[in-house]
Design a protein around this motif. Structure first.
Motif, PDB file in Angstrom:
ATOM      1  N   SER A 103      89.541  63.226  69.697  1.00  0.00           N
ATOM      2  CA  SER A 103      88.324  61.743  70.453  1.00  0.00           C
ATOM      3  C   SER A 103      87.931  60.286  70.100  1.00  0.00           C
ATOM      4  O   SER A 103      87.855  59.500  71.107  1.00  0.00           O
ATOM      5  N   GLN A 207      86.053  70.299  71.227  1.00  0.00           N
ATOM      6  CA  GLN A 207      84.230  70.565  71.249  1.00  0.00           C
ATOM      7  C   GLN A 207      83.872  68.359  70.936  1.00  0.00           C
ATOM      8  O   GLN A 207      83.288  67.870  72.241  1.00  0.00           O
ATOM      9  N   ALA A 208      84.073  67.953  70.438  1.00  0.00           N
ATOM     10  CA  ALA A 208      84.025  66.537  70.624  1.00  0.00           C
ATOM     11  C   ALA A 208      85.126  65.485  71.913  1.00  0.00           C
ATOM     12  O   ALA A 208      84.717  65.009  72.385  1.00  0.00           O
ATOM     13  N   GLU A 210      85.043  67.552  74.580  1.00  0.00           N
ATOM     14  CA  GLU A 210      84.436  68.711  75.559  1.00  0.00           C
ATOM     15  C   GLU A 210      82.960  67.121  75.620  1.00  0.00           C
ATOM     16  O   GLU A 210      82.867  66.823  76.524  1.00  0.00           O
ATOM     17  N   LYS A 211      82.310  66.665  74.586  1.00  0.00           N
ATOM     18  CA  LYS A 211      81.117  65.909  74.637  1.00  0.00           C
ATOM     19  C   LYS A 211      81.850  64.938  75.143  1.00  0.00           C
ATOM     20  O   LYS A 211      80.879  63.584  75.579  1.00  0.00           O
ATOM     21  N   LYS A 212      82.610  64.510  75.108  1.00  0.00           N
ATOM     22  CA  LYS A 212      82.933  62.955  75.007  1.00  0.00           C
ATOM     23  C   LYS A 212      83.489  62.667  76.304  1.00  0.00           C
ATOM     24  O   LYS A 212      82.739  61.468  77.463  1.00  0.00           O
ATOM     25  N   ALA A 214      82.056  64.360  78.489  1.00  0.00           N
ATOM     26  CA  ALA A 214      80.852  64.787  79.377  1.00  0.00           C
ATOM     27  C   ALA A 214      80.143  63.359  79.293  1.00  0.00           C
ATOM     28  O   ALA A 214      79.161  63.709  79.896  1.00  0.00           O
ATOM     29  N   ALA A 215      80.167  63.038  78.568  1.00  0.00           N
ATOM     30  CA  ALA A 215      79.534  61.859  78.524  1.00  0.00           C
ATOM     31  C   ALA A 215      79.388  60.589  79.135  1.00  0.00           C
ATOM     32  O   ALA A 215      78.596  59.695  78.994  1.00  0.00           O
TER      33      ALA A 215
END
Length: 355
Positions: A103, A207-208, A210-212, A214-215
């Protein structure tokens, strides 16, 4: 024997380096997309030339713009091209001891090198192949020998191109063999020139990412300039996301189209649906100077070589090289096979679907 050679194509346990199968598969993914889009553009252009003809004429330029947008989006967000991300891979800079998360993106220098080599090099190679094909067609169609230095130059270029292309493909093959044997970090010279190597995505990378995603939310703009920039960036991101989503969903359909319209499959379809071949015309002239039909169907009856610039005589239906039949008809005014009276206006150039 299979167990003894399995280590050559499978990555060791704990190694983040992808296998040669993964590396080659992601290379072939984008190669299968363009032929399918090319066929789609051709169908649209033939159905309505006035409205969709520009798609066929400017397909290479339209494709490179879409490819540039798509690859830029994935390199910036996932540190990988579209096909590499599709197969769960990412790019890391050579010499990067502690690998950054996917990410975080690539360093600026490696990012632009990767984008250039991913988009521009295939475009230039395709243009060069089209130029060589057109020059070879022009050279084969020309009856008169070259009289200018320019014609001699491009004939020398045509003669040298197969060897240059062989060296280019050999370079890639040697690099892949070195990668299989563990002697190289890259399966492709393009990765080496970009200063990166391919590794598998880890659980932390996923995970990184997916968070990126989503945010990701539109930022609050406080000026007209920032509003315009934000709107443009949002529009480009939306186009790139639509392209990536559409390709992700339709990639197997595109590969199916590529297989369906492949030459091998088309030969099978033609053999099943072909009509019976009508008999050839009667051979009227049995003189000693009459040409005999060769056993190989792609061979010219006059020069006894593989036909170049195939041309048919409309009076008899037999196919020859253009140069051979032009000179023969001009001299004898008859068909070399049947002896039918023939003139130069009875020569008909045959065009293949590729030309």
């Amino acid at each position: 024997m299979a167990e003894l050679g399995a280590h050559l194509t499978a990555a060791p346990a704990g190694d983040d380096r992808p296998s040669i199968f993964e590396a080659v598969a992601q290379d072939s993914l984008m190669a299968a997309v363009k032929p399918a889009l090319q066929h789609l553009a051709k169908v649209l252009a033939e159905s309505n030339p006035a409205r969709y003809g520009f798609l066929w004429r400017w397909l290479d330029e339209i494709y490179i713009l879409l490819d540039l947008l798509l690859q830029q989006q994935y390199l910036a967000r996932c540190s990988a091209s579209f096909s590499e991300n599709f197969y769960g891979l990412k790019r890391v800079a050579i010499g990067d001891g502690k690998q950054a998360l996917a990410s975080a993106g690539l360093p600026k220098q490696q990012h632009w090198k990767s984008l250039l080599l991913l988009v521009l090099v295939p475009y230039l190679k395709g243009k060069l192949e089209k130029l060589v094909s057109s020059l070879r067609e022009e050279d084969e169609y020309s009856i008169h020998p070259p009289s200018s230095s320019w014609k001699r130059f491009y004939r020398a270029f045509l003669a040298a191109y197969p060897f240059v292309n062989m060296a280019w493909e050999g370079w890639f093959l040697i690099q892949q063999l070195c990668y299989i044997l563990g002697k190289a970090q890259h399966h492709s010279p393009m990765l080496r020139l970009a200063g990166v190597r391919l590794v598998r995505l880890t659980a932390d990378d996923i995970q990184a990412l997916e968070k990126k995603f989503a945010a990701a939310a539109p930022s609050q703009a406080h000026s007209i300039k920032t509003q315009v920039q934000s709107a443009m960036k949002k529009a480009l991101d939306g186009i790139a996301f639509s392209l990536s989503t559409g390709l992700s969903v339709g990639v197997f359909f595109l590969q199916f189209l590529d297989w369906w319209y492949s030459s091998e499959n088309q030969e099978t379809i033609k053999s099943l649906t072909a009509l019976p071949t009508p008999p050839p015309p009667v051979h009227l002239d049995h003189g000693v100077d009459s040409a005999l039909l060769p056993k190989l169907k792609t061979m010219c009856p006059l020069c006894r070589k593989i036909r170049a610039n195939a041309t048919v005589l409309s009076t008899s239906g037999y196919v020859f090289c253009y140069r051979c039949v032009y000179n023969y008809v001009k001299t004898h005014q008859r068909c070399p096979i049947t002896g039918y009276a023939t003139e130069l206006q009875h020569l008909v150039k045959l065009y293949s679907p590729e030309s």
